[in-house]
Design a protein around this motif. Structure first.
Motif, PDB file in Angstrom:
ATOM      1  N   GLU A   1      45.932  46.642  30.803  1.00 14.57           N
ATOM      2  CA  GLU A   1      45.841  46.419  32.076  1.00 14.57           C
ATOM      3  C   GLU A   1      46.576  47.725  32.717  1.00 14.57           C
ATOM      4  O   GLU A   1      46.760  47.736  34.103  1.00 14.57           O
TER       5      GLU A   1
ATOM      6  N   HIS B   1      45.130  49.077  39.897  1.00 16.32           N
ATOM      7  CA  HIS B   1      45.543  47.807  40.678  1.00 16.32           C
ATOM      8  C   HIS B   1      45.525  47.933  42.111  1.00 16.32           C
ATOM      9  O   HIS B   1      45.382  46.968  43.099  1.00 16.32           O
TER      10      HIS B   1
ATOM     11  N   PRO C   1      35.624  29.273  35.616  1.00 19.21           N
ATOM     12  CA  PRO C   1      37.162  29.693  35.738  1.00 19.21           C
ATOM     13  C   PRO C   1      37.486  30.967  34.299  1.00 19.21           C
ATOM     14  O   PRO C   1      37.948  31.661  34.361  1.00 19.21           O
ATOM     15  N   THR C   2      36.713  30.588  33.257  1.00 21.17           N
ATOM     16  CA  THR C   2      36.715  31.203  32.267  1.00 21.17           C
ATOM     17  C   THR C   2      35.462  31.221  31.145  1.00 21.17           C
ATOM     18  O   THR C   2      34.701  30.199  31.521  1.00 21.17           O
TER      19      THR C   2
ATOM     20  N   TYR D   1      41.016  42.967  33.764  1.00 24.28           N
ATOM     21  CA  TYR D   1      42.155  42.758  32.869  1.00 24.28           C
ATOM     22  C   TYR D   1      42.265  41.123  32.529  1.00 24.28           C
ATOM     23  O   TYR D   1      41.950  40.424  33.649  1.00 24.28           O
TER      24      TYR D   1
ATOM     25  N   ASP E   1      44.537  38.806  33.535  1.00 26.86           N
ATOM     26  CA  ASP E   1      44.862  37.803  34.494  1.00 26.86           C
ATOM     27  C   ASP E   1      43.896  37.596  35.512  1.00 26.86           C
ATOM     28  O   ASP E   1      43.995  36.543  36.361  1.00 26.86           O
ATOM     29  N   ILE E   2      42.766  38.323  35.433  1.00 26.53           N
ATOM     30  CA  ILE E   2      41.772  37.736  36.510  1.00 26.53           C
ATOM     31  C   ILE E   2      40.890  36.585  36.071  1.00 26.53           C
ATOM     32  O   ILE E   2      40.709  35.725  36.820  1.00 26.53           O
ATOM     33  N   ARG E   3      40.641  36.532  34.860  1.00 27.80           N
ATOM     34  CA  ARG E   3      40.210  35.564  34.556  1.00 27.80           C
ATOM     35  C   ARG E   3      39.052  34.649  35.267  1.00 27.80           C
ATOM     36  O   ARG E   3      39.324  33.286  35.404  1.00 27.80           O
TER      37      ARG E   3
ATOM     38  N   MET F   1      39.160  34.848  44.838  1.00 23.15           N
ATOM     39  CA  MET F   1      38.813  35.791  43.561  1.00 23.15           C
ATOM     40  C   MET F   1      37.403  36.278  43.377  1.00 23.15           C
ATOM     41  O   MET F   1      37.126  37.468  43.327  1.00 23.15           O
TER      42      MET F   1
END
Lengths: 478, 478
Positions: free
Chosen positions: A135, A140, A192-193, A327, A329-331, A360
């Motif tokens: 990450e 970012h 979500p994942t 990375y 956190d984005i998930r 998102m």
């Protein structure tokens, strides 16, 4: 009672709860505990304030709140009355309650611990934790601009589908061009994942007692998702080309494979086996979940086209995630669906609540359309390829006599095989004590075999970190 | 064949796919279709380029890609050879495939349509679609700053728990102060949506055949989540205080209630019924899901403390969402868990993949800590109260003789009751044709009763929009 009550109350000025809240909470508690009986009158708020050394307002607010909540009844000129039927009377209750009062969970929930999945490590990620992107290398600033734009655009969006069309379209173009996917944009569901995607497919396709195949060694997430849907899971051993398609007594309804780089061996399933698998699925009437979890990163030839694009009939669910190409956190995960099932799956998504934030989704659409996604993937492919090579070299230097490492065709991790019958779980635990994360191969095996090894991620660490950690690993392995 | 092949290929310069991709795709297709037989030699790339009027590079890249994928075999000085075993041979396959090739879904998936839930409306939200916050009033700039900060802070985060501690802590403080919750921060799980939270609790607590209670009329999402877990669902009619606690032959294992403002009647469950329900649950050993879906917005007295904080033993799952207190795109839900079950539920969260993006969680933590969340709730409470009153007045003016409306104690929607036996589904369909969204009460009833009505949202529309839409509604209702 008027004299006793103040003694039952204790308000402090320690800067925690406000005085009103302390007083309200304590009076409420005394009422539900039955220590203030129904029909009993409380002191007036003036009296209460005086005896506790509080301001009149504090006591009045507390009594009014209790009246609003129905704990006490106010009438003009009279003192507050404790309402009826409010005591929970713990003693009477507990004598009637069956059992210890502990909540029993479902058979599924109580079986989760036995699955030994997923491995969870406390604290900051350390080398060589698998499955992690670096990450530190993620743009970012670009990403935060996309997020900001998504947040500011919110009032302009006209439609409210759960799967955001601009992201579906951007992702479709990417997958068609780079993964050989054949699909319309609306066939892409955003979840979500990736694990939520697996759960969704498993619950929507499998009946209890249905047969499902997984690779062995293989991805534990597929195993638990299929079991949760009540399936009988068969572990299919691998050969050099990936899952060996062997006749079994029972025809599978669903087959889980990782053809881009097999999880955990890193092997690419060649076209011959791909077609064999597709032919088998056609004849068997089985569906396939093609998990392309880090399919973006290829280090040798250009990537082989996805099963999804090769299949002669639409029976492949192509599963992906942004957590590896961006990375962790984005998930957000995605499924490319057979077209005929899109409607029923969108309904299933809503029923299970497996929706991804539109903010998102919109930010990711901008990120892909602006070229930042592909640019990042290209940069990371070069970087990760270098790290893979560094890792192969470091492991050869530090533990070449103990570990047999096969160069993975792509992805973010590799499998270092130990000698058969090594206790790889003990080894992994010893490594963890020294600050090195690994996953024992034996925890990823779903059939009986002497294969042992360590599954190691290399993508999230730079050359210096790789060398350092490999040195420690080498010392412990030898 | 060398002469035939060019005739089987067609590359166009229409600006769609690149020429290399067209050529690769078509050759791949001819091979898997069996029209180019195993062992056959293709023209050299020079010949191919010439006969198709392409550059030599284009043909070479295509052949090399096919070689990398294993479709053709290259050897120095010889023409490319079609590999063995690659034909899918559709005719042979289809004769052996059982059935029509259609994918059958699970009993659960095929039952989803019958649940008639959730109602989905195409296009931009229109009055009086229930459940919507007014996103035009949301402080998008503040929020985008929080998102940006969350994105930029990513490399600084040390830990990787799935439920983000700063958000757990910020939310805990908020819920303790404003909802009467009693919990430690780690008891809060962050899930993609409140519906995902319901699914999680249902699957982790219910066995097939267990009994579960829902309110009737009530929230369809609870009904479908309990059914999905295999439960036998009992519809408990309401009285003036909410769910009537009546003895039933079978003890429920799980009870779903909406005490802040009952869904859809908007009634507040008074403290007496709250305690009665808690006593009943204690004795029965049942768990309670308290869905506080829009519990932030109260218009009368200060809100009554949540069941969760009143319960004598930890058996209440307090369910909330950010989609109402912020706006729909944000879509993160939460569960305040009994402490003893936190560990097993976090594992269940991972197994089902019900994780919320850390970026979103971190942004929400900033948004709450900075006071923006509470500020927005306070501003919206004033605004929505005004809109509720406007809506009550408009409905009285336009359809007072046909609709009986009870002022909801809070929240974003109200129930307008029609005369018994009105066909409210037909009425709702006629309203939709006129551009007015509503939900028929009969679709929210889970027991036999003549009650009919329209469920209408008022929060997302301003006074002018409310008046306008109420006028149309009045015309159609009369």
């Amino acid at each position: 009672m008027d004299d006793l009550l103040p003694g039952m109350l204790r308000v402090t000025r320690d800067g925690g709860e406000t005085l009103t809240r302390q007083l309200t909470d304590q009076l409420r508690h005394l009422i539900t505990e039955g220590r203030l009986a129904p029909g009993q009158r409380l002191p007036s708020s003036r009296q209460l304030a005086q005896s506790l050394g509080l301001s009149r307002n504090t006591a009045t607010f507390a009594i009014e709140q209790l009246a609003a909540e129905g704990y006490v009844i106010l009438s003009a000129g009279r003192r507050p009355l404790v309402a009826e039927g409010l005591s929970l009377d713990r003693r009477k209750l507990s004598s009637r309650t069956s059992g210890s009062g502990r909540i029993t969970v479902s058979a599924w929930a109580s079986s989760l611990h036995r699955a030994n999945w997923p491995p969870v490590h406390d604290g900051r990620p350390r080398p060589f934790q698998p499955g992690l992107a670096d990450e530190r290398e993620f743009p970012h600033d670009d990403w935060s601009r996309c997020l900001r734009r998504a947040a500011r655009n919110a009032p302009l969006r006209r439609d409210r589908p759960i799967n955001h069309p601009p992201l579906q379209e951007a992702l479709r173009s990417h997958l068609v061009a780079h993964r050989g996917i054949k699909a319309d944009a609306h066939q892409i569901l955003l979840v979500p994942t990736a694990q939520a995607g697996l759960t969704l497919v498993a619950h929507a396709l499998l009946e209890p007692g249905d047969h499902a195949w997984i690779e062995s060694p293989g991805y534990g997430g597929a195993n638990v998702a299929f079991h949760a849907a009540g399936a009988i899971v068969s572990a299919m051993p691998l050969d050099a080309q990936g899952m060996a398609i062997a006749a079994r007594k029972e025809t599978p309804r669903l087959i889980f494979v990782t053809p881009s780089h097999q999880y955990p061996t890193g092997r690419l399933m060649p076209i011959g086996r791909r077609l064999e698998l597709l032919r088998f699925a056609e004849v068997a009437g089985a569906c396939i979940i093609e998990d392309d979890y880090d399919g973006e990163f290829h280090y040798e030839a250009r990537p082989v086209a996805a099963l999804q694009g090769l299949a002669p009939s639409p029976r492949v669910f192509y599963l992906g995630t942004f957590s590896k190409a961006t990375y962790a956190d984005i998930r957000i995960g995605y499924i490319v669906m057979p077209e005929a099932l899109v409607e029923i799956f969108e309904l299933a998504q809503r029923h299970m609540g497996m929706l991804a934030s539109i903010t998102m989704q919109d930010a990711l659409a901008h990120f892909i359309s602006a070229g930042a996604y592909l640019g990042h993937i290209r940069r990371m492919t070069r970087l990760y390829k270098g790290r893979r090579d560094r890792m192969l070299q470091a492991l050869a230097t530090e533990a070449g006599d103990r570990l047999a490492v096969e160069a993975p065709a792509g992805g973010m991790q590799l499998l270092a095989r130990c000698r058969p019958q090594t206790n790889d779980q003990q080894l992994s635990a010893r490594l963890l004590e020294a600050g090195i994360v690994s996953r024992p191969l034996s925890r990823m095996l779903y059939h009986k075999t002497g294969e042992r090894g360590l599954f190691l991620g290399f993508a999230a660490w730079n050359d210096k970190e790789i060398d350092q950690a490999a040195r420690i690993l080498g010392r412990i392995v030898r």
